[in-house]
Design a protein around this motif. Structure first.
Motif, short mmCIF file in Angstrom:
data_model
loop_
_atom_site.label_atom_id
_atom_site.label_comp_id
_atom_site.label_asym_id
_atom_site.label_seq_id
_atom_site.Cartn_x
_atom_site.Cartn_y
_atom_site.Cartn_z
N ALA A 485 47.71 74.44 72.69
CA ALA A 485 47.84 74.55 74.15
C ALA A 485 49.26 74.99 74.50
O ALA A 485 49.47 75.82 75.39
CB ALA A 485 47.53 73.20 74.81
N ASN A 486 50.22 74.47 73.77
CA ASN A 486 51.62 74.83 74.03
C ASN A 486 51.87 76.30 73.66
O ASN A 486 52.55 77.03 74.38
CB ASN A 486 52.52 73.89 73.22
CG ASN A 486 53.95 73.98 73.65
OD1 ASN A 486 54.23 74.13 74.83
ND2 ASN A 486 54.86 73.92 72.70
N LEU A 487 51.28 76.73 72.56
CA LEU A 487 51.47 78.13 72.12
C LEU A 487 50.88 79.11 73.12
O LEU A 487 51.32 80.26 73.21
CB LEU A 487 50.83 78.35 70.74
CG LEU A 487 51.58 77.78 69.55
CD1 LEU A 487 50.81 78.07 68.26
CD2 LEU A 487 52.99 78.33 69.46
N ASP A 493 47.24 85.59 72.60
CA ASP A 493 46.67 86.05 71.32
C ASP A 493 47.14 85.15 70.18
O ASP A 493 46.37 84.84 69.26
CB ASP A 493 47.10 87.49 71.01
CG ASP A 493 46.48 88.47 71.98
OD1 ASP A 493 45.53 88.07 72.69
OD2 ASP A 493 46.96 89.62 72.05
N LEU A 494 48.40 84.78 70.24
CA LEU A 494 48.94 83.88 69.21
C LEU A 494 48.17 82.56 69.21
O LEU A 494 47.72 82.07 68.16
CB LEU A 494 50.44 83.64 69.47
CG LEU A 494 51.09 82.50 68.71
CD1 LEU A 494 51.14 82.77 67.20
CD2 LEU A 494 52.52 82.24 69.21
N ALA A 495 48.01 82.00 70.40
CA ALA A 495 47.33 80.69 70.50
C ALA A 495 45.89 80.80 69.98
O ALA A 495 45.43 79.92 69.25
CB ALA A 495 47.35 80.21 71.95
N VAL A 496 45.22 81.89 70.33
CA VAL A 496 43.82 82.06 69.90
C VAL A 496 43.77 82.20 68.38
O VAL A 496 42.96 81.55 67.70
CB VAL A 496 43.18 83.29 70.60
CG1 VAL A 496 41.82 83.60 69.99
CG2 VAL A 496 43.06 83.02 72.09
N ALA A 497 44.67 83.02 67.83
CA ALA A 497 44.66 83.24 66.37
C ALA A 497 44.93 81.94 65.63
O ALA A 497 44.30 81.65 64.60
CB ALA A 497 45.70 84.29 66.00
N GLY A 501 42.16 79.44 63.21
CA GLY A 501 42.43 79.04 61.83
C GLY A 501 42.39 77.54 61.62
O GLY A 501 42.21 77.08 60.49
N VAL A 502 42.59 76.76 62.68
CA VAL A 502 42.72 75.31 62.47
C VAL A 502 41.58 74.53 63.11
O VAL A 502 41.64 73.31 63.26
CB VAL A 502 44.10 74.77 62.95
CG1 VAL A 502 45.22 75.44 62.18
CG2 VAL A 502 44.31 74.94 64.46
N GLY A 503 40.53 75.27 63.50
CA GLY A 503 39.31 74.62 63.96
C GLY A 503 39.44 73.90 65.28
O GLY A 503 38.83 72.85 65.46
N VAL A 504 40.26 74.42 66.18
CA VAL A 504 40.26 73.82 67.52
C VAL A 504 39.84 74.89 68.53
O VAL A 504 39.92 76.09 68.25
CB VAL A 504 41.63 73.19 67.92
CG1 VAL A 504 42.10 72.20 66.89
CG2 VAL A 504 42.69 74.25 68.20
N GLU A 505 39.42 74.42 69.67
CA GLU A 505 38.93 75.32 70.71
C GLU A 505 40.07 76.22 71.20
O GLU A 505 41.13 75.72 71.58
CB GLU A 505 38.44 74.43 71.87
CG GLU A 505 37.42 75.01 72.80
CD GLU A 505 36.18 75.54 72.09
OE1 GLU A 505 35.75 76.62 72.48
OE2 GLU A 505 35.67 74.87 71.14
N PRO A 506 39.90 77.55 71.18
CA PRO A 506 40.97 78.41 71.69
C PRO A 506 41.17 78.19 73.19
O PRO A 506 40.19 77.92 73.89
CB PRO A 506 40.47 79.83 71.43
CG PRO A 506 39.29 79.70 70.55
CD PRO A 506 38.75 78.31 70.71
N PRO A 507 42.39 78.30 73.68
CA PRO A 507 42.62 78.08 75.11
C PRO A 507 41.84 79.10 75.94
O PRO A 507 41.84 80.29 75.60
CB PRO A 507 44.13 78.29 75.28
CG PRO A 507 44.70 78.40 73.92
CD PRO A 507 43.60 78.67 72.95
N ALA A 508 41.20 78.64 77.00
CA ALA A 508 40.37 79.54 77.80
C ALA A 508 41.21 80.41 78.71
O ALA A 508 40.93 81.57 78.93
CB ALA A 508 39.39 78.71 78.61
N GLN A 509 42.25 79.82 79.25
CA GLN A 509 43.05 80.52 80.26
C GLN A 509 44.16 81.35 79.62
O GLN A 509 45.12 80.79 79.09
CB GLN A 509 43.74 79.49 81.18
CG GLN A 509 42.80 78.67 82.01
CD GLN A 509 42.13 79.52 83.08
OE1 GLN A 509 42.73 80.46 83.61
NE2 GLN A 509 40.88 79.22 83.39
N PRO A 510 44.06 82.68 79.69
CA PRO A 510 45.18 83.47 79.16
C PRO A 510 46.42 83.30 80.05
O PRO A 510 46.29 83.11 81.26
CB PRO A 510 44.68 84.91 79.22
CG PRO A 510 43.33 84.88 79.80
CD PRO A 510 43.01 83.50 80.25
N THR A 511 47.58 83.32 79.44
CA THR A 511 48.81 83.24 80.22
C THR A 511 49.45 84.63 80.22
O THR A 511 49.14 85.46 79.38
CB THR A 511 49.80 82.23 79.61
OG1 THR A 511 49.74 82.40 78.21
CG2 THR A 511 49.47 80.83 80.00
#
Ligand code: HDD
Length: 695
Positions: A485-487, A493-497, A501-511
């Motif tokens: 979430a912080n990333l 794109d960084l946060a999603v990538a 890789g670590v099996g958590v939900e990618p953030p929905a809201q792009p910043t």
């Protein structure tokens, strides 16, 4: 041998060599005739109390250890000198930054931060870069790192940060690694760490060599000229050999093959006369531009982008002498940010201010009392005259009667004189006492984004992999989510990538990403023009083409590289025209300890290498780590056995721009050497398809 400088001459007064033409004595100077048998009541009887030699020997041994540094415990150091090349006379009263005729002796200690004294060199970590300048005006310590920012903004958080990154308190696991829950828990809750975590997850945390990394003073300091005018300054060290890194898989293997990799590299380079060298650069900001930036100069989590304030090269640091004794010198050296000379001063950076307290304090426990400044490595070459007296390990015999000021009994000496004295910069400050972070420190993301945007594609890939590795070791899922979430505040794109890789939900809201870059931040843009001191493996077996080996050795040595012939066994191999000397046996090394590999020609030799799994693995692994690979004539066959048969998995031919240089004709041609040297100078080739290469 280098010319002795003032520090070297001073050290000469305390150097002793008990192995040289001397007899064994006790600490009292009493000759000893037997140090192998304790004094006993009868040959098989108990040891006697009166055996003073036994007691002294054991007691001294029992007390040999001192506490390791609470951080930066593992390190390596060397002496050298600093010369100013572009005098800063207009900006500072510091003589060593003004007088081009001076060669100021220095001691530099490089270190990792989190690991214990015995931990491996090639861990993912910040590297310390601490320099003690023994100037004629007193000691100046520039205690920096190889990254230009820091994890926290206020030093009061340093114990929290260090407790989080160090091994966990219950089981002291993991050693020298940030990949664990407590560090990432701290990180997700303390967003000011974000910018520095981007650096830590980048290849900057994996330097190829201490000689190939940048150094930074981190804080904004102040230069003060003879008129008392202050100028803000950031200090930069730029290595002459360029800034180069290892790759993650390689670092982990080196940690097993040679845990002393960086320490050994420094030592050997200096012993061989390949003197490590850095350029000192400064970014200067006039006092009236203090508030001209979109960040606060007092915030140590921020850089001044080089594109906004260029780095002006002003001097040169050369390391030319290894210490004589690790403990006496490298272990006992005591750095302190508060050691400044006239012409250099502090700013109100709250991280810097905390350090002013911590360094002196830590030496008291580590070195056992207030007289550590008298230890040979710490002694100034400038005169030291004051009323400090007594304390543990006092080794001076002060003969004056008056140890106080003012006095008349010693003619008022040592006297306070204005000329040449340190005067604190006269800065007006006022305010209410308050525990509060300045609003100007509140932006934790813009520069993290700037760093991310400035990376090349392969640097970005490495950063994503590093985050995935580290978070993948974090057991507590909500911590992984918090970091992702912080990333998202850095780049979507960084946060999603990372999330993927670590099996958590990618953030929905792009910043929004501000889109700005600072090309100077990318290692891809660093100079890649030298192969000096690069270690190049030449693989050989009986039947190797002697001419190839000779030509390669000559051609590579001529451009400053270090070619080494590796074979299954030490000694010699029988080449086509007589014996070829082997530098090292393959089982004692590994591709990870070399920068590049060449397979020379020789039918029989190559057939033997093809049948030797360690030789095949050597080439495949070098390929995986992006290293230059060369093959001549039959040597190309080994590349096929390593499944680099000139064609990658997409059916495209490997080419010299991917760092694989092949020449089917036998004999080493000038063109081959030229292409291979360019491939090594490029350092690593990240444009290869590595996915199918086994780890
Ligand atoms: Fe520190 C050692 C660099 C923040 C407290 N630090 C130490 C060393 C380096 C740095 C290179 C090793 C020196 C040597 O080789 O002996 N430290 C930094 C940098 C920082 C920083 C670049 C941020 C810009 N440090 C920092 C803070 C504190 C400390 C905020 C405490 C408030 N550091 C220490 C220490 C150490 C130390 C506990 C451990 C051993 C020593 O000092 O001599 O005082």
């Amino acid at each position: 041998m280098t010319t002795p400088d003032d520090k070297d001459r001073q050290l000469d007064q305390v150097r002793v060599n008990p192995n040289h033409d001397s007899r064994l004595t006790t600490d009292q100077g009493i000759p000893v005739d037997d140090t192998d048998n304790s004094l006993k009541a009868g040959e098989r009887g108990p040891t006697l109390m009166e055996d003073f030699h036994f007691r002294e020997k054991i007691t001294h041994f029992d007390h040999e250890r001192i506490p390791e540094r609470v951080v930066h415990a593992r390190g390596a150091g060397a002496y050298g000198y600093f010369e100013v090349t572009d005098p800063l006379t207009e900006y500072t009263a510091a003589e060593f930054l003004r007088d081009t005729s001076l060669r100021t002796p220095v001691f530099v200690r490089f270190s990792t931060v989190a690991g214990s004294r015995g931990s491996a060199d090639t861990v993912r970590d910040v590297r310390g870069f601490a320099t003690k300048f023994y100037t004629r005006q007193g000691n100046f310590d520039l205690v920096g790192n190889n990254m230009p920012v820091f994890f926290i903004q206020d030093g009061i958080k340093f114990p929290d940060f260090v407790h989080a990154v160090k091994p966990e308190p219950n089981n002291e696991i993991p050693q020298a690694s940030s990949a664990h829950d407590t560090l990432w828990d701290f990180v997700q809750l303390q967003p000011e760490t974000t910018h520095m975590m981007m650096w830590l997850m980048s290849d900057r945390a994996l330097p190829r060599s201490f000689r190939m990394m940048q150094g930074f003073g981190v804080h904004t300091f102040r230069l003060v000229n003879e008129e008392g005018v202050g100028t803000f300054v950031k200090f930069h060290w730029k290595p002459k050999l360029g800034t180069h890194s290892l790759v993650w898989d390689e670092t982990q293997k080196i940690a097993g093959k040679d845990p002393d990799f960086n320490r050994r590299d420094l030592w050997e380079a200096i012993e061989a006369g390949n003197l490590p060298e850095w350029e000192l650069g400064v970014q200067l900001v006039p006092a009236d531009r203090e508030h001209a930036f979109d960040f606060d100069l007092l915030d140590a989590t921020k850089i001044i982008p080089e594109e906004e304030v260029p780095v002006r090269p002003v001097g040169r640091l050369v390391l030319d002498r290894n210490p004589d004794n690790f403990f006496a010198e490298t272990e006992q050296v005591a750095f302190h940010l508060g050691n400044v000379v006239p012409g250099i001063d502090f700013t109100n950076d709250p991280l810097l201010q905390a350090r002013l307290f911590s360094y002196l304090d830590t030496q008291l426990i580590r070195l056992g009392g207030p007289n550590f400044t008298q230890l040979p490595v710490n002694r100034a070459v400038a005169d030291v005259r004051n009323h400090q007296r007594d304390g543990y390990h006092q080794s001076m015999v002060h003969t004056s009667r008056a140890a106080y000021h003012p006095n008349s009994l010693s003619g008022g000496c040592p006297a306070v004189v204005a000329e040449g004295a340190f005067t604190h910069y006269q800065e007006r400050v006022d305010g209410n006492k308050i525990r509060k972070r300045s609003e100007s420190f509140a932006d934790h993301y813009s520069q993290a984004t700037l760093f991310w945007n400035s990376m090349s594609d392969w640097e970005k890939e490495h950063i994503v992999s590093a985050f995935r590795f580290e978070l993948g070791k974090v057991d507590h899922r909500p911590i992984r989510e918090g970091v992702v979430a912080n990333l998202n505040n850095v780049d979507h794109d960084l946060a999603v990538a990372v999330a993927e890789g670590v099996g958590v939900e990618p953030p929905a809201q792009p910043t929004t990403n501000h889109g700005r870059t600072s090309p100077a931040l990318s290692q891809a843009n660093a100079p890649h023009d030298s192969i000096e001191t690069r270690k190049i493996a030449i693989l050989a077996a009986d039947g190797v083409d002697t001419g190839d080996v000779r030509s390669l050795r000559e051609a590579l040595s001529a451009v400053g590289a270090i070619p080494e012939v590796l074979a299954a066994r030490d000694g010699t191999v029988e080449g086509s025209e007589g014996p070829v000397e082997v530098t090292r046996a393959l089982p004692t090394v590994g591709s990870v300890l070399y920068d590049a590999v060449i397979v020379p020609g020789g039918k029989e030799s190559v057939t033997a290498l093809e049948a030797d799994g360690s030789a095949v693995q050597f080439v495949a692994e070098a390929f995986k780590h992006g290293k230059a690979i060369g093959a001549i004539g039959d040597g190309i066959r080994l590349l096929s056995s390593a499944r680099l048969n000139g064609v990658n998995n997409h059916g495209e031919a490997l080419t010299a721009d991917q760092g694989v240089v092949m020449q089917s004709a036998s004999g080493v041609t000038g063109e081959f050497v030229e292409q291979f040297v360019m491939a090594v100078a490029a350092h690593r080739h990240h444009n290869r398809d590595l996915a199918p290469v086994p780890a």
